[in-house]
Scaffold this motif. Sequence first.
Motif, mmCIF file in Angstrom:
data_model
loop_
_atom_site.group_PDB
_atom_site.id
_atom_site.type_symbol
_atom_site.label_atom_id
_atom_site.label_comp_id
_atom_site.label_asym_id
_atom_site.label_seq_id
_atom_site.Cartn_x
_atom_site.Cartn_y
_atom_site.Cartn_z
ATOM 1 N N SER A 1 -7.609 0.537 3.210
ATOM 2 C CA SER A 1 -6.189 0.507 3.541
ATOM 3 C C SER A 1 -5.949 -0.558 4.600
ATOM 4 C CB SER A 1 -5.706 1.873 3.984
ATOM 5 O OG SER A 1 -6.629 2.464 4.838
ATOM 6 N N GLY A 2 -4.874 -1.293 4.436
ATOM 7 C CA GLY A 2 -4.564 -2.470 5.232
ATOM 8 C C GLY A 2 -4.759 -2.260 6.716
ATOM 9 N N LYS B 1 -11.542 -2.316 -1.490
ATOM 10 C CA LYS B 1 -10.182 -2.225 -0.975
ATOM 11 C C LYS B 1 -10.181 -1.144 0.097
ATOM 12 C CE LYS B 1 -5.530 -0.888 -2.142
ATOM 13 N NZ LYS B 1 -4.829 0.156 -2.859
ATOM 14 N N ASN C 1 0.844 -1.184 0.000
ATOM 15 C CA ASN C 1 0.000 0.000 0.000
ATOM 16 C C ASN C 1 0.887 1.245 0.000
ATOM 17 O OD1 ASN C 1 -2.383 1.338 0.005
ATOM 18 N ND2 ASN C 1 -2.864 0.999 2.160
ATOM 19 N N LEU C 2 0.327 2.364 -0.416
ATOM 20 C CA LEU C 2 1.122 3.589 -0.501
ATOM 21 C C LEU C 2 0.456 4.744 0.248
ATOM 22 C CD1 LEU C 2 2.135 3.488 -4.277
ATOM 23 C CD2 LEU C 2 3.684 3.245 -2.315
ATOM 24 N N PRO C 3 1.268 5.679 0.725
ATOM 25 C CA PRO C 3 0.721 6.843 1.427
ATOM 26 C C PRO C 3 0.266 7.919 0.437
ATOM 27 C CG PRO C 3 3.105 6.905 1.519
ATOM 28 C CD PRO C 3 2.743 5.655 0.772
ATOM 29 N N LEU C 4 -0.672 7.562 -0.407
ATOM 30 C CA LEU C 4 -1.079 8.455 -1.493
ATOM 31 C C LEU C 4 -2.588 8.568 -1.590
ATOM 32 C CD1 LEU C 4 0.973 7.196 -4.577
ATOM 33 C CD2 LEU C 4 1.455 9.208 -3.177
ATOM 34 N N GLU C 5 -3.015 9.707 -2.069
ATOM 35 C CA GLU C 5 -4.376 9.826 -2.577
ATOM 36 C C GLU C 5 -4.305 10.482 -3.951
ATOM 37 O OE1 GLU C 5 -7.832 9.658 0.387
ATOM 38 O OE2 GLU C 5 -6.748 11.496 0.874
ATOM 39 N N LYS D 1 -11.739 4.377 8.801
ATOM 40 C CA LYS D 1 -10.369 4.228 9.256
ATOM 41 C C LYS D 1 -10.389 4.633 10.716
ATOM 42 C CE LYS D 1 -6.087 5.646 7.290
ATOM 43 N NZ LYS D 1 -5.339 6.490 6.397
ATOM 44 N N TYR E 1 6.882 6.381 8.634
ATOM 45 C CA TYR E 1 6.911 5.613 9.885
ATOM 46 C C TYR E 1 7.826 6.260 10.916
ATOM 47 C CZ TYR E 1 4.754 2.150 6.847
ATOM 48 O OH TYR E 1 3.915 1.525 5.978
ATOM 49 N N PHE F 1 -1.424 6.278 5.187
ATOM 50 C CA PHE F 1 -1.683 5.374 4.060
ATOM 51 C C PHE F 1 -3.178 5.277 3.755
ATOM 52 C CE2 PHE F 1 2.438 3.270 3.112
ATOM 53 C CZ PHE F 1 3.205 3.992 4.013
ATOM 54 N N PHE F 2 -3.460 5.228 2.482
ATOM 55 C CA PHE F 2 -4.855 5.234 2.056
ATOM 56 C C PHE F 2 -5.117 4.121 1.057
ATOM 57 C CE2 PHE F 2 -3.556 9.553 3.064
ATOM 58 C CZ PHE F 2 -4.514 9.902 4.016
ATOM 59 N N ALA F 3 -6.358 3.667 1.025
ATOM 60 C CA ALA F 3 -6.736 2.648 0.040
ATOM 61 C C ALA F 3 -6.594 3.231 -1.366
ATOM 62 C CB ALA F 3 -8.164 2.189 0.273
ATOM 63 N N ASP G 1 0.894 3.687 9.115
ATOM 64 C CA ASP G 1 -0.157 3.225 8.199
ATOM 65 C C ASP G 1 -1.471 3.943 8.488
ATOM 66 O OD1 ASP G 1 1.330 1.479 6.712
ATOM 67 O OD2 ASP G 1 0.865 -0.278 7.929
ATOM 68 N N TYR G 2 -1.759 4.064 9.768
ATOM 69 C CA TYR G 2 -3.021 4.702 10.144
ATOM 70 C C TYR G 2 -3.068 6.160 9.696
ATOM 71 C CZ TYR G 2 -6.200 7.414 13.002
ATOM 72 O OH TYR G 2 -7.143 8.323 13.412
#
Lengths: 414, 117, 1003
Positions: free
Chosen positions: B106-107, B104, A249-253, B26, A399, B46-48, B42-43
């Motif tokens: 985000s994890g 989907k 997954n990526l930190p994107l929109e 989320k 992170y 990170f996005f779906a 991640d929280y």
Amino acid sequence: MTKFNIFSLIKNSLSYHENWEQHWRSPEPKKEYDIVIVGGGGHGLATAYYLASEFGITNVAVLEKGWIGGGNTGRNTTIIRSNYMWDESAKIYEHSLKLFEGLSQELNYNIMFSQRGVLNLAHNVHDLQEMSRRGTAIKLNGIDTTFLNPEQIKEKVPLINLNGRYPILGGLFQPRAGSARHDAVAWGYARSADKLGVDIIQNCEVQGFDIKNGKVQGVKTTRGNIKTKKVGIVCAGHSSVIADMAGFNLPLETVPLQALVSEPIKPVLDTVVMSNAVHVYLSQSDKGELVIGAGTDEFVSYSQRGSFDVIEHIMPPIIELFPFTSRLRQLRQWGGMTDCTTDRSPIISKTPVDGIMINCGWGTGGFKATAGSGNVFASSLAKGEMHPIAQPFSIDRHYDGYLIDEAAAAGVAH
Amino acid sequence: MLYVRDPYLNEMRDQTEYHIRSEAHKARPLEPSKVSDKDWGDYIFFFANTKGIHFERWVNFTGHRKWFNVIRNTVTDEILATYRPDEDVKKIIADLGIDKKDIKVSGVLKKLKKKSS
Amino acid sequence: MTQKNRLPKGGRINRQKELSFKYDGKNYIGYDGDTLASALLANDVHLVGRSFKYHRPRGIMSAGVEEPNALVQLETGEYGEPNTRATQLELYNNLTAKSQNCFPSVKYDIGAFNRLISRFIPAGFYYKTFMPNMKGWMFFEKFIRRTAGLGKSTGLPDPDHYARKTVYCDVLVAGGGPAGLVSALNAGKTGARVILMDEQNEMGGWGLTSPNMQIDGKKAIDWISDMLSKIAKLDNVQVVPRCSVIGYFDYNFLTAVERVTDHLGAGNGGSKPRQRFWRIRAKQVILAQGALERPMLFAENDKPGVMMSSSIRTYINRFGVLAGDNIVITTNNDTAYFSALDALNAGAKVTIIDIRKDLKSDLLEKVNEKGITVHKNSAIVNVKGAHRVKAVEMMKLSDDGKSCIGEKREISCNLVGMSSGWTPTVHLYSQARGKLKWDEQRTMFIPDSCQQNVQCVGGCNGTMDMSDTLNESAVSGVKAGKLSGNKSVSATKHKAVSHTEQPPRNLWIIPGEKPITRDRKHFHDFQNDATVTDILLAGREGYLSVEHLKRYTTTGMATDQGKTSNINALAIMAEYRGLTIPEVGTTTFRPPYSTTTIGAIAGEAVGELFEQDRRTPMDAWHKSHDAVYEPVGDWSRARYYPKNGEDMYEAVQRETLATRTSVGVMDGSTLGKIDIRGKDAGKFLDLVYTNVFSSLKSGFCRYGLMLNEHGMVWDDGVTARISENHYHMTTTTGGAGRVYEWLEELHQTEWPEMEVFITSVTEQYAVATLNGPNSAKVLSKICKDIDLDNEAFPFMTFRNGTISGIPATVYRISFTGELSYEINVPARYGLQLWQEIIKAGKEYDICPYGTETMHVLRAEKGFIIVGQDTDGTLTPMDLGMNWIVSKKKPDFIGKRSFARIDTSRQGRKQFVGLLTDDKNIILPEGAHIIESKSIEPHVNMLGHVTSSYMSPNCGHSIALALIEDGFNLKGKKVNVATIEGKVYSASVVDTVFFDKEGKRING
């Protein structure tokens, strides 16, 4: 490769332009490549070019779902500048600007980079403070910049309105900045990469990856499976989709960004003018159109179109800043999909999958980085280690907290 | 410009009356101090970012200022459903006939979600 | 003056009303109802401009929105306007216009030099040259820029005003031709709220071009007025002429622009807006925009006097103008025959050159009967004449149509009409995300399917037969009405005299005397001067995708947006690649459909109405006391109050001293204020602030910091506990809105189980802040019911009372370190409160001060201003504010992020004070702390100065800064570099410069 110059142009004119060769081939994908680049935009093509030209790696494929340069490369407002505040940003954008300065000659393709300067406007005390901070940092980083007072701004941009709702108190001018012909950047890189042996494969959509024990083995595409040990993902708005195929997954929109042009008129504006306070950036193209950047939408969209209110909200500020524009006509508007990170800085990074690196997150300002981004990404892919300029842009910063917060620094990054 | 059924007003309103604020469902970890740096990152970041069925949060900022959720197709930009946070999202998904594999999120959601929102 | 080409009768013009106008300096006469184009043609003026690249002479090519050539510079001075389409410009008295892109005149144009070198400048030539080096390109670029561009902008502010209108309707019908009229009538009959828009000055569309066509037993022109009177009887149908629907967005949101007073002439609009911008949300949309004729791509097809065949007909029937009396019409389809017949009836000599081989059309007999010669299987291979067509040269076509054969024949003429088929106007449908399908038989893209509630009827649906058009329009109208929630009615039935079309012959390139690459120029995009060989060159060089083609050759990028060129270009590329047209694809149609005035889109929100500023209740006083303002967020706040010609520095020094010496007062009304109630209010605040608020006693106040989830400071302010379940929060001025929204978000989405009620009350209260040792004395004069004794009313508490009879809440909080009272009253009493304070303070020389003095006073005490001393990258610890971060609370927003590697590391940038060695040097804010004593390129930067002032109370300059590992540098010297390249030496000190012991807080 035919050398482009006035003589070849004349020579070909005499044979009625019947003998120009194609600028790049349309090859069938091979079974295996040393490196596969996913995404045939400016950044991807630049990556391929530098892999071949600087690292001698020519068994490279660029896979493009549609037509090369068809994403944000062909949809931006073509501004090139390096006047960023944080050292990390300044380094990569200045690296890029320097490459752009000799790019037409290096590629033998006129990308029409015109150093007409970029002027950022300050409309309040806070802007001035931010500008002074940024300007000082830029100067200390060895990058050209000048502070202009309102009179100097008026001299440079005679049609500007200094005394509007948010009076203009000053501006930061980067003379070496400017604009270029966006399509030509993609085409120029494509032509040179092709001639060095890179396969540019259009209409080839990536559908998945072959990953074994955490290592990439190949790419599955609509035109068959391709073996490779190294993949560079450079597909902007679609990065999350491709990353998902590789299992991370990526930190994107991905949000729409729009722009528009006016009908062409005789020259009225020589520099690029940007104002964060009123959210305007505009320039005049060589063709005579005023190129106006509008804002982003708040929602995720993959449709390459934005909301009309974004367009209509840009008009009053444009008129406020340049009253004469009121009687001009809008010719065309369009949208692109921009991959935005929270800190508005890009991601150039290794990924959880061994052999896959990613270059994304350029958000609303990626065009200016095309050359530098491609260059450091090529180095990273070739050596298997991130280029020093790219290191701060790792995914890991999300992170450990080492953000490069251009969003906080400038409000918006264009 | 989108046109949305406001689940509080139960009528169609213009997108311009709303802000759209990123991914829905989320949930903030109940005990942040107990999650790892990885999960915390991640929280927050990170996005779906889904191409297709997307769950997002909208807020009315010109009137009642209530938050609600929207299911939208990010390819066609068609809004499939709008619902209040207290409505049963599973039922809404079932009613829409959305295939689970097309969803989907985000994890982090799966891992950290300790309450329904 | 005679109008040479004006027919003795006919047309929709008012011959009683003559209008005089000036074109290129010459005076002409036209009639009310003319466009500039029709009036020019009436006066036999064809040459109206020069082309973009080659500066070729160009004439009027069409009669509408698709016009690529006839763009004029309209009027001069502030009403001036570039690139106006003469074909859409309604004539008004004393109109002045001139041709563009030519110097010194349209007849003798220096730029025509480009024609001589045209051979050397094919598509994309600029990518191949002009690049010796950076400087070299910029040298060439200057000339390129000068020659590019079309008309000239006035450079002046726009004297006109514009309106905007947002409407919701059941059915929007775009296009007021026969199809649109029938659609609107039928939708109207269902009871639906219908809006019918047409870009022309009157409804009728194609019916105005062919007024004698028989519909429902009437002449079209009479049938139209019949329909209009039927529609007029329906109150629920609004008919809007001069209104172009230009944009089609999601969920049936459409935009249109109405030319309200343009036709009255510059400056004659009176109080009415020049144009009105419509924003329309329609339940159902019917697109009835017709179709556009395509030019035929023969050699020299761009000469003045070559125009679309249907336009010849429009000029005859609508404007009473016969643009030439010796006409050659060349076509691949039947429609041009009607133009030929109308021209013949109007008195012209007509010859038809039809590229089709076998003609069986009844039309053929009809024209033969009338004595029109038809040359079959023939094509124009050259057009003679410089500024006006003089003759065409014609040859026979080979069987495959790839070349011309046989003898060349010259036919003299002064007008050429061309038709290469029709392109349905699917622009809006495509903008609506409608998918198109290719109709090979008729060579057109027609609507297929769309996710939106839209129907296409008539020409834009590819329905070319009039009976079919009218009947499908009627059915669509009823359907749209019904689907939008109205009653069902039966659709009207219609019958028009039909004609059976013979199939067209599709030769996308009309061959010339030589192979195409060596032949004369065959233009397909007239305005951008793109030729057939440009497309072939693009193909040869690998620009195969439609988008590459478009971008490489600039096809379709001109102000007509490729209305006449797109299909031809696509087809030629398809032929080159050996693919079908749909395989090559179609380009995206982007809004707006036709170019739109930027001022119209902006509407009223310009000038004084642009982002109106907010003012406090005390503003009248500030204004009358010569306050200098600064914008803070959307507020205008008093920055300082200069006296006797003081500059800002002098005024601020005076105000700063006066406040600490006696008393000062500041308008703090802009401060964000949020009322928070409910039994969980305390618990809620514990989660949004770094410190504890649930333990705060009622009647007490506490300063709090807010972080974002990254752990970074993003707002601050004092919050008071009014009662057990009631708090009054204050925020920064700029943060008021976003903090309020953030609190609501957290409450509603994260902690909905909490009972908390959040209300923004910023505008409900006016705030005056009294500061200084004499503040209690001033306040006691006007406030009798609060005991101001320090013991009775201690620091960080509040009291309710009255001030000169005004109910007030007085907070003993301080942003200056002085004895201070923050007085909150209902906003409507703000001005009165202020005046009472000023009056009461007179004996103590009370000093009103603004934001700048506030900044100095707080900096003397080392208090931060969020947004100035912070930038979204600083934790409370970085600011030396560990004391405000609760160690006990298990959680608050941002806490978790402190533990991350980068956030918890030593040596981050930290907030410190700076004292320059020279006490008179005021460091510029934004100056950088650097490692070395001199500025070298890439010197290591350690931080920057966030705030810097001359402190009259300290007697020297003071500065606040963020420096890496700053806390450990205290007592040490650092170097500070400015943007001008100066370096100053300064000592790192504590952030509190004045009254370090904090004694003054109690006066």
